[in-house]
Structures are given as structure tokens and as C-alpha cells.
Scaffold this active site. Structure first.
Site, mmCIF file in Angstrom:
data_model
loop_
_atom_site.group_PDB
_atom_site.id
_atom_site.type_symbol
_atom_site.label_atom_id
_atom_site.label_comp_id
_atom_site.label_asym_id
_atom_site.label_seq_id
_atom_site.Cartn_x
_atom_site.Cartn_y
_atom_site.Cartn_z
ATOM 1 N N LYS A 1 7.081 10.142 -52.306
ATOM 2 C CA LYS A 1 5.695 10.376 -51.951
ATOM 3 C C LYS A 1 5.640 11.298 -50.720
ATOM 4 O O LYS A 1 6.508 11.207 -49.853
ATOM 5 C CB LYS A 1 5.115 8.998 -51.625
ATOM 6 N N LYS B 1 4.916 12.070 -43.674
ATOM 7 C CA LYS B 1 5.316 12.739 -42.451
ATOM 8 C C LYS B 1 6.769 12.397 -42.102
ATOM 9 O O LYS B 1 7.552 13.267 -41.750
ATOM 10 C CB LYS B 1 4.384 12.256 -41.338
ATOM 11 N N LYS C 1 9.113 -2.452 -44.892
ATOM 12 C CA LYS C 1 9.097 -2.090 -43.475
ATOM 13 C C LYS C 1 10.129 -2.882 -42.685
ATOM 14 O O LYS C 1 10.742 -2.349 -41.763
ATOM 15 C CB LYS C 1 7.705 -2.284 -42.862
#
Ligand code: TRP
Ligand code: SF4
Length: 328
Positions: free
Chosen positions: A191, A194, A111
Site C-alpha cells: 500500500k 510514507k 504495530k
């Protein structure tokens, strides 16, 4: 019954990958465990978000979970920020967590690489807040996907550190790994997610599902209809496993290998099966009243608070904080 806790971020609409990988499992686990399910809005603050959309997203996530079959008679469904105990315990646990452990966390590394302009302290201590979510309820089991196992391991270590330093308060939780494994996205690469735009939204209708499936990546060896395929390498096949009746799964498995079924028909069959399986979820979602969701969440918070506040009192006492006047 043993206690179980899991959390999900209110990060917009769920997709079928979340459903197969997590939510369907949560619904099944309600019968075996005393389950607590938490919409973790405080975690969602660690990346840039639109404050005007946050409360609707949180509400929507709760409504979707109810539509999927989370049953407030069996489980406790609540919003993380409705209990100040989560933030309070997170602070206390921060003080027993070595920075070196947090630097090792894969999710933090990923992240922070992706959000170079916003590497905030919250992102760094995210796993400590997650540990607080779990330890506040003395949860024995934490159903998570592969990517969260490291955080549950860290939670165990934080529990040991606190217990070792101040005396035993916390139970060490175990990760309950979801068996489905990861569901790949329609691009067949990563994977389903969204942000990668490779998803089938959970609440999409049959037509929308068909439209998304049409260009989806399949077994690259099947260039022509007459080329035999291999369902094991095709990212459409796991979705059949998740949503199609056994007879259809068997048929696709056999006929794909013999080039007897084409990808177009295989996808059409899948689209119909996804849509049929999720029709009740769509219907429940459409007819879910706002007031009902709010009632469930406020009862959930009340139930959760009984457990959380007892833990916090113990923690405060063991850590040597001066008792509040009037508190037991
Ligand atoms: N970090 C988890 C995720 O990204 C969400 C989460 C927050 C969680 N608190 C939790 C999961 C407690 C399990 C238990 O999926
Ligand atoms: Fe994949 Fe189905 Fe095509 Fe086989 S027939 S390659 S399982 S989409």
C-alpha cells in the site's frame, strides 16, 4: 442529516493514496451528512514521535484538509486533544472492553510486531480511544478504509456493552467503506505509505511527480516497448483512474494492451494529470494563513464540544458517577 465522523492522524504529509482513498471522499460526504472530521493527535502518541514536531504536524494536517476542500461552513474540523471528553470517555469505555477483544485487533498485532521496543498500553487501547471519538458524537456513519473496519465493529460492540450494562446512551455506528480500494505504492508491492517511501506527496509539483513516476513499477510483462501490457495488473493505472480525464483513462487502457503507448509516455500523461488536478489544492495550501487555520480549529472544537459534553454528562449519570457540584 445523519451524523458522520472520521479521524486522521497528524503523521506528516499526505500522499495521493490518502487523497484518493479517503480525503476526496470526505469532501464529497460533507454534502450528504453532518460531518465531523478530527485530527487525532492523541492516537499519534501511541508510537514514538518527536514532541517538537507534533504541533506543526497537527496544524499542517488541518491546513491540508482545508486545502483539499473540507469546508468549515459545512463540516466541523477539530483537533482531538482540544476536547478532554475524548480521553474521559476512552477511560470509561476501557472499563467495559474485554482485553481479549483488543488482543484480536489486526492493527495492534501488526504495530506491536513492528515496534517491539515500544508496546505501550496506549497502543493496546488505541481502538477504545477510537470508539470514544465515534461514540461521543453518536455518529451513524464512519468512513474508513478496509483496515479500520475491525475497529468500527469493535466500536459497535463497546456501544452494546455499555448500553447493556448501564442503559442506552450510544448509537451503534456503521462503517462506510471507501470504494477506491487500496492504492499501491510506486514500488508496486505494498500500500502507498510514507514509511515505505513509495509515495507521491499530495503537495508535490509537476516536476517532482514526474521524477517519482519515472522509476515506478509497472506491468512486469512489459519488458520492451513492443510487449503488450495489462492495465489491470499495473499499479500506475489506478492512479489514471483517480486523476485522469475519462478520455485518457480509456486511451491508456486500450493502447497499453496493444503496445501502442509506452510506459514512459503513459507516466508522463499521468504526471501532468495528477499535477493539474491537484494544482488548486497546492495553491490553497500555499495561501492558507496560520491564523485562519487556528480560527477554524477553535470554532470546530467549540461546535464539537456542544455535542461531546452532552454525551459525557449522560454517560457519567448512567455510569453512576457523583455529579459535579453545579453541573446539570
Ligand atoms: N485509526 C484511524 C486510522 O488509523 C484513525 C482514527 C482515529 C479514526 N479515530 C477515528 C477513524 C475515528 C475513524 C473514526 O486511520
Ligand atoms: Fe502501466 Fe501505463 Fe505501462 Fe500500461 S502503459 S503497463 S498502464 S504504465
Amino acid at each position: 442529516m445523519k451524523r458522520l465522523l472520521s479521524g486522521i492522524q497528524p503523521s506528516g504529509e499526505l500522499h495521493v493514496g490518502n487523497y484518493l482513498g479517503a480525503i476526496r471522499n470526505w469532501v464529497a460526504l460533507q454534502d450528504e451528512y453532518e460531518a465531523l472530521y478530527c485530527v487525532v493527535d492523541l492516537h499519534a502518541m501511541t508510537v514514538k514521535y518527536d514532541p517538537a514536531a507534533m504541533s506543526d504536524r497537527t496544524h499542517d494536517m488541518a491546513a491540508t484538509l482545508l486545502a483539499c476542500g473540507i469546508d468549515p461552513e459545512k463540516s466541523t474540523l477539530f483537533v482531538q486533544s482540544h476536547l478532554t471528553e475524548h480521553s474521559e470517555l476512552a477511560w470509561i469505555l476501557n472499563c467495559v472492553t474485554p482485553m481479549g477483544e483488543l488482543y484480536r485487533m489486526t492493527q495492534f498485532k501488526d504495530k506491536s510486531a513492528r515496534n517491539q521496543q515500544n508496546i505501550n498500553v496506549g497502543l493496546f487501547t488505541y481502538p477504545v480511544l477510537q470508539a470514544a471519538d465515534i461514540l461521543l458524537y453518536q455518529a451513524a456513519a464512519v468512513p474508513v478504509g478496509e483496515d479500520q473496519v475491525q475497529h468500527v465493529e469493535l466500536t459497535r460492540e463497546i456501544a452494546r456493552k455499555f448500553n447493556g450494562r448501564f442503559g442506552k446512551v450510544f448509537t451503534e455506528p456503521k462503517a462506510l467503506l471507501t470504494k477506491t480500494g487500496r492504492i499501491r505504492g510506486l514500488d508496486g508491492q505494498a500500500k502507498m505509505s510514507k514509511s515505505l517511501n513509495n509515495q507521491i506527496p499530495l503537495l508535490a509539483d509537476e516536476e517532482a511527480i514526474a521524477k517519482l513516476l519515472r522509476p515506478a513499477f509497472t506491468d512486469p510483462a512489459r519488458l520492451r516497448r513492443t510487449d503488450p501490457g495489462n492495465p489491470e495488473v499495473c499499479n500506475i493505472f489506478p492512479l489514471h483512474h483517480g486523476f485522469s480525464p475519462d478520455a485518457d483513462v480509456k486511451r491508456v487502457d486500450e493502447e497499453c494492451r496493444k503496445a501502442e503507448i509506452g510506459c514512459v509516455e503513459c507516466k508522463r500523461l499521468l504526471g501532468r494529470n495528477i499535477s493539474d488536478s491537484l494544482a488548486p489544492v497546492r495553491e490553497r495550501y500555499e495561501s492558507m494563513g496560520r491564523d485562519h487555520v487556528r480560527d477554524v480549529l477553535s470554532q470546530g472544537a467549540e461546535r464539537a464540544r456542544k455535542i461531546a459534553s452532552a454525551t459525557i454528562e449522560k454517560v457519567r449519570e448512567k455510569a453512576g458517577l457523583l455529579g459535579r457540584k453545579g453541573a446539570k
